[in-house]
Design a protein around this motif. Structure first.
Motif, mmCIF file in Angstrom:
data_model
loop_
_atom_site.group_PDB
_atom_site.id
_atom_site.type_symbol
_atom_site.label_atom_id
_atom_site.label_comp_id
_atom_site.label_asym_id
_atom_site.label_seq_id
_atom_site.Cartn_x
_atom_site.Cartn_y
_atom_site.Cartn_z
ATOM 1 N N MET A 20 6.141 4.656 -1.731
ATOM 2 C CA MET A 20 6.444 3.340 -2.301
ATOM 3 C C MET A 20 5.983 2.247 -1.327
ATOM 4 S SD MET A 20 7.863 2.247 -5.174
ATOM 5 C CE MET A 20 9.089 3.428 -5.730
ATOM 6 N N VAL A 21 5.526 1.142 -1.857
ATOM 7 C CA VAL A 21 5.011 0.031 -1.058
ATOM 8 C C VAL A 21 6.147 -0.937 -0.738
ATOM 9 C CG1 VAL A 21 3.430 -1.928 -1.087
ATOM 10 C CG2 VAL A 21 2.722 0.260 -2.085
ATOM 11 N N ASP A 22 6.190 -1.417 0.505
ATOM 12 C CA ASP A 22 7.191 -2.412 0.872
ATOM 13 C C ASP A 22 6.523 -3.587 1.581
ATOM 14 O OD1 ASP A 22 6.714 -1.590 3.511
ATOM 15 O OD2 ASP A 22 8.495 -0.317 3.582
ATOM 16 N N ARG A 23 7.329 -4.545 1.998
ATOM 17 C CA ARG A 23 6.785 -5.760 2.587
ATOM 18 C C ARG A 23 6.001 -5.471 3.871
ATOM 19 N NH1 ARG A 23 7.794 -11.398 2.049
ATOM 20 N NH2 ARG A 23 7.322 -12.547 3.967
ATOM 21 N N THR A 24 6.419 -4.452 4.624
ATOM 22 C CA THR A 24 5.680 -4.084 5.833
ATOM 23 C C THR A 24 4.253 -3.681 5.491
ATOM 24 O OG1 THR A 24 7.713 -3.358 6.924
ATOM 25 C CG2 THR A 24 5.638 -2.528 7.820
ATOM 26 N N ASP A 25 4.074 -2.914 4.414
ATOM 27 C CA ASP A 25 2.737 -2.520 3.974
ATOM 28 C C ASP A 25 1.914 -3.741 3.580
ATOM 29 O OD1 ASP A 25 3.261 0.320 4.149
ATOM 30 O OD2 ASP A 25 4.451 0.100 2.322
ATOM 31 N N ILE A 26 2.563 -4.695 2.948
ATOM 32 C CA ILE A 26 1.858 -5.895 2.498
ATOM 33 C C ILE A 26 1.443 -6.752 3.687
ATOM 34 C CG2 ILE A 26 2.115 -8.031 1.165
ATOM 35 C CD1 ILE A 26 3.997 -6.354 -0.686
ATOM 36 N N VAL A 60 -1.929 -1.878 -4.393
ATOM 37 C CA VAL A 60 -0.711 -2.657 -4.627
ATOM 38 C C VAL A 60 -0.378 -3.516 -3.405
ATOM 39 C CG1 VAL A 60 1.775 -2.500 -5.041
ATOM 40 C CG2 VAL A 60 0.199 -1.037 -6.326
ATOM 41 N N ALA A 61 -0.520 -2.943 -2.205
ATOM 42 C CA ALA A 61 -0.236 -3.719 -0.993
ATOM 43 C C ALA A 61 -1.198 -4.893 -0.860
ATOM 44 C CB ALA A 61 -0.311 -2.822 0.234
ATOM 45 N N GLY A 62 -2.464 -4.660 -1.174
ATOM 46 C CA GLY A 62 -3.431 -5.756 -1.114
ATOM 47 C C GLY A 62 -3.108 -6.859 -2.099
ATOM 48 N N GLN A 63 -2.782 -6.474 -3.344
ATOM 49 C CA GLN A 63 -2.423 -7.493 -4.336
ATOM 50 C C GLN A 63 -1.153 -8.231 -3.921
ATOM 51 O OE1 GLN A 63 -5.118 -6.945 -5.328
ATOM 52 N NE2 GLN A 63 -5.426 -5.496 -6.986
ATOM 53 N N VAL A 76 2.053 -7.493 -10.165
ATOM 54 C CA VAL A 76 3.491 -7.761 -10.229
ATOM 55 C C VAL A 76 4.249 -6.847 -9.281
ATOM 56 C CG1 VAL A 76 4.124 -6.192 -12.136
ATOM 57 C CG2 VAL A 76 5.356 -8.338 -11.830
ATOM 58 N N ALA A 77 3.771 -5.617 -9.106
ATOM 59 C CA ALA A 77 4.420 -4.696 -8.172
ATOM 60 C C ALA A 77 4.313 -5.204 -6.746
ATOM 61 C CB ALA A 77 3.789 -3.306 -8.287
ATOM 62 N N GLY A 78 3.110 -5.637 -6.368
ATOM 63 C CA GLY A 78 2.921 -6.140 -5.014
ATOM 64 C C GLY A 78 3.721 -7.399 -4.753
#
Length: 305
Positions: free
Chosen positions: A1-7, A147-150, A173-175
């Motif tokens: 799952m993607v989180d803010r750290t990944d973003i 998703v992290a990039g978006q 929307v997920a990102g």
């Protein structure tokens, strides 16, 4: 799952390659995020750069380059990123993809294949091609790096109570939900003729839906991504459906009232504004502008509500 750290990691990785697009306050409490001004004409360049650069960092970027299936915008983002990075790109689009998008793909130097009548069929053809060539598969919306990039769009938003985001497969929307879902209500706005996330939330899992919408070229995924569904549930993303008539009207209003020319998919987010109770301060993400401006005059303008 993607989180803010990944973003945040994605933002650091792609920062030298993408634009920090402007936001402006249209009237007190209403902001537009102008992601249509991003390279390649939509937010898709963010995920494309993150996917390709992350693969290169890990030593997983093959000489065969990258392959992507798209209704148009994901392909444009990948083609632009690949050209900028010196990587070969093949893009599969439906036969009915807008000519303006197909021409731009070729201008970026991508090899374009037209396959099937909708995104799902182009996606199946792209998977076969990736298996044949060994190219890196870049998914239009359902990969963690995408998703992290978006989601880097979310790091650039002004403070808001509500964020309206148009949804096809759900990568954007997920990102954004992963980036700001703990501090703002994120609302997915979907065409009634392509309710991918809406159907997934109702069913408790992604399910296939028919695609029949004026915004089908950019919001024409048949099924919401697994990542998008998981993040939507985690962050309490709400879904609102809008008619094609409302999308067309919103697109015309954006042009006539603000001189912003967007594609139908981007207009969907603005069309959802009237469906939100107690929105507080709102940001409408205008996610793409790959459209033929002449069509702004070919569709009827109804009285603004």
């Amino acid at each position: 799952m993607v989180d803010r750290t990944d973003i945040e990691a994605a933002a650091a990785r792609i920062g030298g390659y993408v634009r920090r697009t402007p936001s402006y306050e249209v009237r007190p409490g209403l902001w537009f995020k102008l992601e249509l001004l991003q390279h390649s004409g939509s937010f898709k360049a963010r995920g494309a750069f993150n996917r390709i650069l992350a693969a290169a960092e890990a030593g997983r970027l093959p000489d065969a380059g990258v392959v992507v299936a798209s209704g148009g915008n994901a392909g444009l983002g990948v083609a632009y990123a690949a050209a900028r990075l010196g990587v070969r790109a093949e893009v599969f689009v439906p036969v009915g993809a807008p000519p303006t998008k197909v021409a731009k793909l070729r201008e970026y130097g991508a090899q374009v294949h037209q396959a099937g009548r909708e995104y799902a069929e182009a996606s199946a053809a792209s998977a076969v091609r990736a298996a044949q060539t060994g190219a890196l598969c870049v998914h239009a919306y359902d990969q963690p790096e995408i998703v992290a990039g978006q989601g880097t769009v979310g790091l650039e938003l002004p403070p808001a109570d509500t964020v309206l985001v148009a949804v096809g497969g759900g990568g954007l929307v997920a990102g954004i939900a992963a980036a700001v879902g703990d501090r703002a209500r994120v609302v997915a706005v979907e065409p009634a003729g392509a309710p991918t996330l809406h159907a997934a939330l109702a069913a408790g899992a992604p399910v296939d839906v028919p695609v029949d919408s004026v915004a089908g070229d950019s919001l024409g995924a048949r099924r919401a991504g697994e990542i998008a569904f998981g993040l939507a549930v985690r962050h309490g993303v709400q879904s609102r459906l809008v008619s094609d008539e409302a999308i067309v009207e919103a697109r015309r209003r954006l042009w006539h009232e603000h001189r912003i020319a967007v594609e139908h998919g981007a207009a969907a987010a603005f069309a959802g504004l009237d469906l939100i109770d107690d929105p507080g301060t709102v940001v409408v993400v205008l996610c793409g502008g790959n459209t033929d401006p002449a069509t702004l005059y070919a569709e009827p303008l109804h009285a603004a509500g």
